[in-house]
Design an enzyme around this catalytic site. Sequence first.
Site, PDB file in Angstrom:
ATOM      1  N   GLU A 163       4.690  -4.320 -20.142  1.00 44.29           N
ATOM      2  CA  GLU A 163       5.205  -4.818 -18.861  1.00 44.29           C
ATOM      3  C   GLU A 163       4.044  -5.371 -18.038  1.00 44.29           C
ATOM      4  O   GLU A 163       3.353  -4.598 -17.338  1.00 44.29           O
ATOM      5  CB  GLU A 163       5.884  -3.689 -18.080  1.00 44.29           C
ATOM      6  CG  GLU A 163       7.082  -3.094 -18.778  1.00 44.29           C
ATOM      7  CD  GLU A 163       8.031  -2.434 -17.777  1.00 44.29           C
ATOM      8  OE1 GLU A 163       9.170  -2.881 -17.697  1.00 44.29           O
ATOM      9  OE2 GLU A 163       7.611  -1.505 -17.074  1.00 44.29           O
ATOM     10  N   ASN A 203      15.949   0.350 -16.524  1.00 39.40           N
ATOM     11  CA  ASN A 203      15.218   1.283 -15.657  1.00 39.40           C
ATOM     12  C   ASN A 203      15.733   1.096 -14.230  1.00 39.40           C
ATOM     13  O   ASN A 203      15.427   0.093 -13.590  1.00 39.40           O
ATOM     14  CB  ASN A 203      13.711   0.973 -15.743  1.00 39.40           C
ATOM     15  CG  ASN A 203      12.894   1.813 -14.786  1.00 39.40           C
ATOM     16  OD1 ASN A 203      13.407   2.736 -14.157  1.00 39.40           O
ATOM     17  ND2 ASN A 203      11.606   1.499 -14.673  1.00 39.40           N
ATOM     18  N   TRP A 204      16.494   2.068 -13.780  1.00 36.13           N
ATOM     19  CA  TRP A 204      17.136   1.934 -12.460  1.00 36.13           C
ATOM     20  C   TRP A 204      16.167   2.235 -11.319  1.00 36.13           C
ATOM     21  O   TRP A 204      16.525   2.113 -10.157  1.00 36.13           O
ATOM     22  CB  TRP A 204      18.378   2.832 -12.373  1.00 36.13           C
ATOM     23  CG  TRP A 204      19.468   2.449 -13.335  1.00 36.13           C
ATOM     24  CD1 TRP A 204      19.476   1.360 -14.179  1.00 36.13           C
ATOM     25  CD2 TRP A 204      20.704   3.130 -13.575  1.00 36.13           C
ATOM     26  NE1 TRP A 204      20.636   1.334 -14.917  1.00 36.13           N
ATOM     27  CE2 TRP A 204      21.409   2.404 -14.562  1.00 36.13           C
ATOM     28  CE3 TRP A 204      21.286   4.284 -13.054  1.00 36.13           C
ATOM     29  CZ2 TRP A 204      22.666   2.806 -15.042  1.00 36.13           C
ATOM     30  CZ3 TRP A 204      22.541   4.684 -13.525  1.00 36.13           C
ATOM     31  CH2 TRP A 204      23.220   3.952 -14.501  1.00 36.13           C
ATOM     32  N   LYS A 205      14.973   2.706 -11.646  1.00 34.93           N
ATOM     33  CA  LYS A 205      13.954   3.034 -10.640  1.00 34.93           C
ATOM     34  C   LYS A 205      14.572   3.913  -9.538  1.00 34.93           C
ATOM     35  O   LYS A 205      15.461   4.717  -9.827  1.00 34.93           O
ATOM     36  CB  LYS A 205      13.319   1.754 -10.100  1.00 34.93           C
ATOM     37  CG  LYS A 205      12.760   0.864 -11.231  1.00 34.93           C
ATOM     38  CD  LYS A 205      11.866  -0.223 -10.775  1.00 34.93           C
ATOM     39  CE  LYS A 205      11.378  -1.015 -11.982  1.00 34.93           C
ATOM     40  NZ  LYS A 205      10.433  -2.058 -11.641  1.00 34.93           N
ATOM     41  N   HIS A 258       4.868   4.302 -16.424  1.00 35.71           N
ATOM     42  CA  HIS A 258       5.288   3.034 -15.817  1.00 35.71           C
ATOM     43  C   HIS A 258       4.211   2.615 -14.813  1.00 35.71           C
ATOM     44  O   HIS A 258       3.626   3.450 -14.124  1.00 35.71           O
ATOM     45  CB  HIS A 258       6.643   3.201 -15.132  1.00 35.71           C
ATOM     46  CG  HIS A 258       7.224   1.886 -14.709  1.00 35.71           C
ATOM     47  ND1 HIS A 258       6.780   1.215 -13.590  1.00 35.71           N
ATOM     48  CD2 HIS A 258       8.163   1.093 -15.279  1.00 35.71           C
ATOM     49  CE1 HIS A 258       7.440   0.069 -13.487  1.00 35.71           C
ATOM     50  NE2 HIS A 258       8.286  -0.029 -14.509  1.00 35.71           N
ATOM     51  N   GLY A 264       9.355  -7.418 -11.044  1.00 40.47           N
ATOM     52  CA  GLY A 264      10.015  -7.600  -9.748  1.00 40.47           C
ATOM     53  C   GLY A 264       9.601  -8.855  -9.014  1.00 40.47           C
ATOM     54  O   GLY A 264       9.874  -9.011  -7.827  1.00 40.47           O
ATOM     55  N   GLY A 277      14.453  -3.977 -15.113  1.00 36.63           N
ATOM     56  CA  GLY A 277      14.545  -3.318 -13.812  1.00 36.63           C
ATOM     57  C   GLY A 277      15.710  -3.878 -13.024  1.00 36.63           C
ATOM     58  O   GLY A 277      16.869  -3.512 -13.240  1.00 36.63           O
ATOM     59  N   GLY A 278      15.407  -4.800 -12.116  1.00 38.16           N
ATOM     60  CA  GLY A 278      16.401  -5.331 -11.172  1.00 38.16           C
ATOM     61  C   GLY A 278      17.731  -5.708 -11.804  1.00 38.16           C
ATOM     62  O   GLY A 278      18.795  -5.302 -11.307  1.00 38.16           O
ATOM     63  N   SER A 332      10.841  -9.033 -14.998  1.00 37.77           N
ATOM     64  CA  SER A 332      11.699 -10.159 -14.594  1.00 37.77           C
ATOM     65  C   SER A 332      12.587 -10.689 -15.715  1.00 37.77           C
ATOM     66  O   SER A 332      12.887 -11.887 -15.757  1.00 37.77           O
ATOM     67  CB  SER A 332      10.856 -11.288 -13.980  1.00 37.77           C
ATOM     68  OG  SER A 332      10.256 -10.847 -12.788  1.00 37.77           O
ATOM     69  N   GLU A 378       4.280   1.449 -11.953  1.00 36.28           N
ATOM     70  CA  GLU A 378       4.462   1.887 -10.563  1.00 36.28           C
ATOM     71  C   GLU A 378       3.931   3.305 -10.378  1.00 36.28           C
ATOM     72  O   GLU A 378       3.403   3.641  -9.323  1.00 36.28           O
ATOM     73  CB  GLU A 378       5.950   1.785 -10.174  1.00 36.28           C
ATOM     74  CG  GLU A 378       6.354   0.331  -9.970  1.00 36.28           C
ATOM     75  CD  GLU A 378       7.808   0.021 -10.291  1.00 36.28           C
ATOM     76  OE1 GLU A 378       8.616   0.944 -10.442  1.00 36.28           O
ATOM     77  OE2 GLU A 378       8.121  -1.190 -10.396  1.00 36.28           O
TER      78      GLU A 378
HETATM   79  P1  13P Z   1      12.087  -6.043 -13.210  1.00 36.02           P
HETATM   80  O1  13P Z   1      13.010  -6.329 -14.350  1.00 36.02           O
HETATM   81  O2  13P Z   1      12.798  -5.792 -11.901  1.00 36.02           O
HETATM   82  O3  13P Z   1      10.994  -7.051 -13.097  1.00 36.02           O
HETATM   83  O4  13P Z   1      11.374  -4.627 -13.529  1.00 36.02           O
HETATM   84  C1  13P Z   1      10.800  -4.432 -14.770  1.00 36.02           C
HETATM   85  C2  13P Z   1      10.417  -3.018 -14.882  1.00 36.02           C
HETATM   86  O5  13P Z   1       9.525  -2.544 -14.218  1.00 36.02           O
HETATM   87  C3  13P Z   1      11.180  -2.182 -15.836  1.00 36.02           C
HETATM   88  O6  13P Z   1      10.564  -0.961 -16.042  1.00 36.02           O
END
Ligand code: 13P
Length: 253
Positions: free
Chosen positions: A167, A9-11, A95, A173, A233-234, A212, A97
């Site tokens: 998640e 997920n590149w957000k 998600h 994050g 994510g990251g 993470s 967020e």
């Molecule tokens: P991180 O891997 O950066 O913690 O993010 C997870 C995430 O929200 C994937 O959708």
Amino acid sequence: MKKYLIAGNWKMHGTKQSVCDLVASLAKLNLASNVDVAVFPTYLHIDYVAQSLSKSTIKVGAQNCAYQEKQGALTGEISAEQLKDIGCKMVLIGHSERRQYLAEANQVLAKKFIAACSVDLVPILCVGETLEQRSSGNYQNIITNQISSIIDIVGIELFSKAIIAYEPIWAIGTGMVATSIQAQEVHLVIRNFLANINTDLANNMQILYGGSLNSTNIKDLLGMPDIDGGLIGGASLSAQDFSLMCNLAGEIN
Ligand code: 13P
């Protein structure tokens, strides 16, 4: 043998150049037979990524879709139909967020879920608890309620087309990854909850872990019996890290 899904997920990340570099590396990935990979760029980059990966088995998905499946008068939104047309195979729904910062509630998420299914996009329903909810001890109910409130609206038949991503919000994050025991506990709660409705559905449901994940913890987590992949994510923004994670998943049997 379990088939893992490694999803990036590149957000809200990426420029033309960084996406071009990342995709050029991903296109060279040689995936093990037990690993599927999908990436979720911003809307802006989906077309480019889908075209660049057209010869690869890597799937492209969107991070969100409109609650109406068709095109129409809904300024600023992108429909499931348009996502399908541009080459998407999957879409993230709910998600944390978007739930937290954009006030997306179960009612609208269910509509998005239905919109996705109506054009054969696989919805990845994201669920998870805050640290406060975990500390309250009630987190298992909170997570199963997030799932049941969608099932109640979309119905079990449509729900069987989904993938679930657990998640924990406190792990996203933060570098505070859930331990494999914490994650497995919740994944099993989810599977048992589904098994009470339909055993086949429960057995076939892919349940991803996200929060993470990185190359040092992925084998530990994905090695657990009820964890079927990762939503990253990251670490998915680095071609080197993400490729390594895809390869490490291929080593799990
Ligand atoms: P991180 O891997 O950066 O913690 O993010 C997870 C995430 O929200 C994937 O959708």
